[in-house]
Enzyme design. Structure first.
Site, PDB file in Angstrom:
ATOM      1  CG  ASP A   1      68.612  37.979  74.088  1.00  0.00           C
ATOM      2  OD1 ASP A   1      67.634  37.598  74.747  1.00  0.00           O
ATOM      3  OD2 ASP A   1      69.888  37.458  74.434  1.00  0.00           O
ATOM      4  N   GLY A   2      65.113  37.666  73.060  1.00  0.00           N
ATOM      5  CA  GLY A   2      64.255  36.728  72.787  1.00  0.00           C
ATOM      6  C   GLY A   2      64.497  35.347  73.507  1.00  0.00           C
TER       7      GLY A   2
ATOM      8  NE  ARG B   1      76.011  16.017  50.314  1.00  0.00           N
ATOM      9  CZ  ARG B   1      76.104  14.878  49.367  1.00  0.00           C
ATOM     10  NH1 ARG B   1      76.578  13.789  49.544  1.00  0.00           N
ATOM     11  NH2 ARG B   1      75.441  15.352  48.371  1.00  0.00           N
TER      12      ARG B   1
ATOM     13  CG  ASP C   1      52.337   5.865  76.714  1.00  0.00           C
ATOM     14  OD1 ASP C   1      52.467   4.462  76.385  1.00  0.00           O
ATOM     15  OD2 ASP C   1      52.702   6.480  77.562  1.00  0.00           O
TER      16      ASP C   1
ATOM     17  CE  LYS D   1      51.488  11.918  48.953  1.00  0.00           C
ATOM     18  NZ  LYS D   1      51.198  13.038  50.159  1.00  0.00           N
TER      19      LYS D   1
ATOM     20  CG  ASP E   1      52.536  22.116  56.408  1.00  0.00           C
ATOM     21  OD1 ASP E   1      51.958  22.924  56.507  1.00  0.00           O
ATOM     22  OD2 ASP E   1      53.778  21.892  56.339  1.00  0.00           O
ATOM     23  CB  THR E   2      50.802  23.774  52.056  1.00  0.00           C
ATOM     24  OG1 THR E   2      51.256  22.461  51.251  1.00  0.00           O
ATOM     25  CG2 THR E   2      51.790  24.276  52.695  1.00  0.00           C
TER      26      THR E   2
ATOM     27  CB  SER F   1      46.850  -0.590  74.658  1.00  0.00           C
ATOM     28  OG  SER F   1      46.542  -1.625  75.711  1.00  0.00           O
TER      29      SER F   1
END
Length: 324
Positions: A42-43, A109, A148, A197, A227-228, A313
């Site tokens: 079932d995963g 919300r 970190d 932007k 991302d896109t 650091s």
């Protein structure tokens, strides 16, 4: 069993980026320990740690990129298994922190999912988290354990410095990335420009204005996440129209969701330089427009410093003279 300065160490990799884990293992000199990650019909995730971890300082390498929820569940179950097996400390190396873009309530919300992920990691039993370029620094405040936030900019500074480029301008694709752009610009001895932007909804960006001079210059766009690639190609078009001679992009986390690849290949971008925090498919690795630089030495040295109770650091600085 690996001993480093008398301390028992074990290093594990889950499924998100085993190649990076192997590079870290090679740097540290600690072999990857055996664990089996399987799925029920079932995963459901099942993890079997095939050797003792009792009394060991354990480091688990797992980015939480796509499939985000699957990778998180693997990690949470692994942490629980290590805790129940009496590991001395459980240190999570999460180069990419999934849900990091949901770090505040942008509207009524809405959840703060980055905080929820921090709560889950701590509840599972993590003792420390190591990340690369968190999308928002305030995510560190979501944790009550050490976290970190490693920086990739010295890696990028070294890469572009060794290309011996002249007449550079470093470009931030939005106001929020100005500090990141300034850090790289200072390392390269270059000015910065900022693209103004707005984002009417997730993964949609509208360029409004360009602050700074780019005409006749080589532009380097610096960002933490692509991302896109909608924001990126919109910025590239503005820079091209304003007279930039070449346009590069460097990003820590190349998520590259569809249609990012096609957008980048069709754009005026000369090159996209990303780290290997996220494993890439062969199509991207073989493209002449994509270059990948490794964060393994930084993460590996971070592990060694933590084991030896040394600060990390120093790993975030860039010395131009040392790289000439």
């Amino acid at each position: 069993m690996a001993l480093i300065h008398g301390k028992k160490i074990k290093l594990f990799s889950l499924n998100s980026n085993p190649e990076l884990a192997q590079e870290v293992s090679d740097y540290v000199g600690v072999p990857l320990s055996n664990c089996e990650v399987t799925r029920f019909a079932d995963g459901e995730v099942q993890i079997n740690i095939e050797e003792t971890v009792r009394g060991h300082a354990v480091f688990v390498i797992q980015s939480t990129n796509k499939p985000v929820n699957e990778n998180y569940m693997e990690l949470l179950i692994m942490i629980d298994a290590l805790k129940r097996a009496s590991a001395k400390s459980i240190n999570i190396i999460m180069p990419y922190y999934g849900y990091s873009r949901q770090d505040r309530k942008a509207a009524a919300r809405q959840p703060i999912s980055a905080k929820l992920m921090a709560d889950l990691l701590q509840a599972a039993g993590a003792d420390r988290v190591l990340c690369m370029d968190l999308h928002a620094d305030q995510i560190q405040g979501f944790f009550n354990i050490p976290i970190d936030n490693f920086r990739a900019f010295p890696i990028f500074a070294k890469y572009f410095h060794q290309k011996h480029m002249e007449n550079i301008v470093v470009v931030s694709p939005d106001h929020g990335g100005t500090t990141r752009a300034r850090r790289l610009a200072d390392a390269l001895g270059a000015p910065i420009a900022i693209i103004d932007k707005r984002r009417p909804r997730p993964n949609v960006a509208q360029v409004m204005n360009l602050i700074g001079e780019v005409e006749g210059k080589i532009a380097i766009i610096v960002d933490d996440i692509v991302d896109t690639a909608g924001t990126l190609v919109a910025a590239v078009e503005v820079l091209h129209q304003k007279g930039a001679t070449e346009i590069y992009c460097c990003c820590t986390h190349a998520i590259l969701s569809d249609p990012a690849y096609d957008r980048i290949m069709a754009s005026h971008l000369t090159e996209v330089v990303s780290t290997n925090t996220i494993k890439q498919p062969e199509k991207i690795m073989q493209s002449p427009k994509f270059v990948q630089v490794s964060v393994a030495p930084v993460l590996g040295q971070g592990i060694l410093n933590i084991i030896d109770d040394k600060p990390v650091s120093d790993l975030f600085s860039y010395n131009k003279e040392e790289n000439e």
